[in-house]
Enzyme design. Structure first.
Site, mmCIF file in Angstrom:
data_model
loop_
_atom_site.group_PDB
_atom_site.id
_atom_site.type_symbol
_atom_site.label_atom_id
_atom_site.label_comp_id
_atom_site.label_asym_id
_atom_site.label_seq_id
_atom_site.Cartn_x
_atom_site.Cartn_y
_atom_site.Cartn_z
ATOM 1 N N SER A 34 0.783 -1.296 0.055
ATOM 2 C CA SER A 34 0.027 0.098 0.073
ATOM 3 C C SER A 34 0.922 1.126 -0.006
ATOM 4 O O SER A 34 0.443 2.448 0.058
ATOM 5 C CB SER A 34 -0.969 0.053 1.253
ATOM 6 O OG SER A 34 -1.926 -0.784 0.816
ATOM 7 N N LYS A 37 0.244 3.968 -2.717
ATOM 8 C CA LYS A 37 -0.661 4.807 -2.826
ATOM 9 C C LYS A 37 -0.287 6.253 -2.669
ATOM 10 O O LYS A 37 -0.886 7.226 -3.012
ATOM 11 C CB LYS A 37 -1.788 4.609 -1.701
ATOM 12 C CG LYS A 37 -2.700 3.478 -1.839
ATOM 13 C CD LYS A 37 -3.341 2.660 -0.533
ATOM 14 C CE LYS A 37 -4.110 1.351 -0.993
ATOM 15 N NZ LYS A 37 -4.200 0.513 -0.092
ATOM 16 N N SER A 89 -5.994 3.228 4.220
ATOM 17 C CA SER A 89 -5.393 2.340 3.302
ATOM 18 C C SER A 89 -6.399 1.782 2.489
ATOM 19 O O SER A 89 -6.378 0.387 1.997
ATOM 20 C CB SER A 89 -4.635 1.236 3.937
ATOM 21 O OG SER A 89 -3.312 0.986 2.891
#
Length: 379
Positions: A34, A37, A89
């Site tokens: 993640s 991102k 997230s």
């Protein structure tokens, strides 16, 4: 001494200059999970307005992994999606933002890879906007540090990643508000006990500014963090650590930076005018130039540099005269930093305004055009 980390790869950089202060296999390709991102946020902030409303697609609503349970047809703002993606997230929020930017996640991946290259990445290939496992979706600690450095230049991004909790209000399809919390323990956790080189500490870190956690079975535990003390901002990246070691790794990394380095401020902050560069054939003879990061020099604490300050450095603008016309924000050379007549650093400089071609020059070019037209006439 140099920190002993469990993580397979790590890097620590000065967030203003990009100088590398610690490196453990920093260029090795890893699954970033993640932390991906961060790049999705950079592109969303570049291409969309924070108050722009997006409608959640079928694909986004049915994404797996961590999410904020967005419903197909639900209407949410870009800002709400960014908070969902960066704090909780949310994989679903990442897909909504990707589709809003590029139409499809495939087209968005092209944008991600183009941006990565533009920022100087050398070991990155993105496939998804959220970092869900994909063999071909990789980056390195060094590349991720560059992305974080870029993202942290944006005020909205900085605001989001330093926030502990946020409320997404009810929407057209969801009557309840969604309360979301930051997954980054460096921001809030004063309860968990960590053993750091024999000292018991908690994850909450003094001067912490963000940024993003990551975990998948393939990537293991990842973390990108930024912290600031005494005017020095550091960015750390830890890839392929383990859940029980992740925060100890990052705290050791940041501590190493703050304990062993300091910065000397040379008097210019990001966005300020640092001098002028000559203009050739323009409506004015020269143009102001600015820097896009703070002008600082990183020094080791335990060295002959102990008493060095700003007066030990000399600044010079270096670059060719610019050919008019050009627009504001054009790269125009470097601000070079010298110490004992040796160049130690350079910062790119950018034009503060647009400059048109001079009226006299455009008059001359019209005359020469007329002459050439005349000479082409058949005798």
């Amino acid at each position: 001494g140099v920190p002993e980390l469990i993580a397979q790869s790590a890097v620590l950089i000065n967030a203003d200059t990009g100088e590398v202060l610690y490196d453990k296999y920093k260029d090795y390709p890893h699954y970033p999970a993640s932390t991906t991102k961060i790049m999705t946020a950079i592109l969303a902030l570049e291409n969309l307005e924070p108050d722009q409303v997006c409608t959640v697609s079928h694909d986004a609503a049915y994404t797996e992994g961590s999410r904020i349970y967005l419903l197909e047809g639900e209407q949410v703002t870009v800002e709400q999606l960014l908070y969902g993606m960066l704090l909780a997230s949310a994989n679903d929020a990442a897909i909504v933002l990707a589709e809003a930017c590029a139409g499809t996640t495939e087209a968005f991946a092209d944008m991600m890879n183009e941006k990565a290259e533009e920022l100087g990445a050398t070991n990155t290939h993105f496939v998804t906007p959220n970092g869900l496992p994909d063999e071909a979706h990789v980056t390195s600690a060094q590349d991720m540090a560059l992305f974080a450095k870029e993202a942290m230049k944006n005020e909205i991004f900085r605001q989001i990643v330093s926030t502990y909790e946020y409320v997404i209000p009810p929407t057209n399809l969801q009557p309840e508000q969604r309360l979301i919390h930051n997954t980054n323990r460096l921001i809030y956790d004063t309860a968990t006990k960590l053993d750091i080189d024999g000292v018991t500490r908690t994850p909450k870190y003094e001067g912490i500014l963000g940024i993003k956690t990551g975990y998948t079975n393939a990537a293991h535990s990842c973390l990108v963090a930024a912290a600031e003390r005494n005017g020095m901002t550091l960015i750390g990246v830890v890839f392929k650590s383990e859940p029980e070691d992740l925060y100890s790794d990052m705290i050791k990394l940041l501590d190493f930076g703050f304990d062993n380095f300091r910065t000397v401020d040379l008097g210019y902050s990001a966005g300020s005018v640092v001098g002028k560069i000559g203009v050739d054939g323009g409506s004015q003879r020269n143009v102001d130039v600015t820097v896009d990061s703070n002008v600082v020099v990183t020094l080791e604490r335990m060295s002959r540099d102990e008493n060095v300050d700003a007066s030990d450095f000399e600044l010079k603008i270096e670059g060719e005269d610019l050919q008019a016309p050009f627009s504001g924000g054009t790269e125009a050379g470097k601000l070079a930093v010298y110490r004992d007549s040796e160049k130690v650093m350079e910062f790119p400089v950018y034009t503060a305004e647009s400059v048109d071609i001079s009226s006299f020059r455009s008059f001359l070019s019209e005359i020469s055009l007329l002459k050439s037209l005349r000479s082409q006439k058949p005798k």
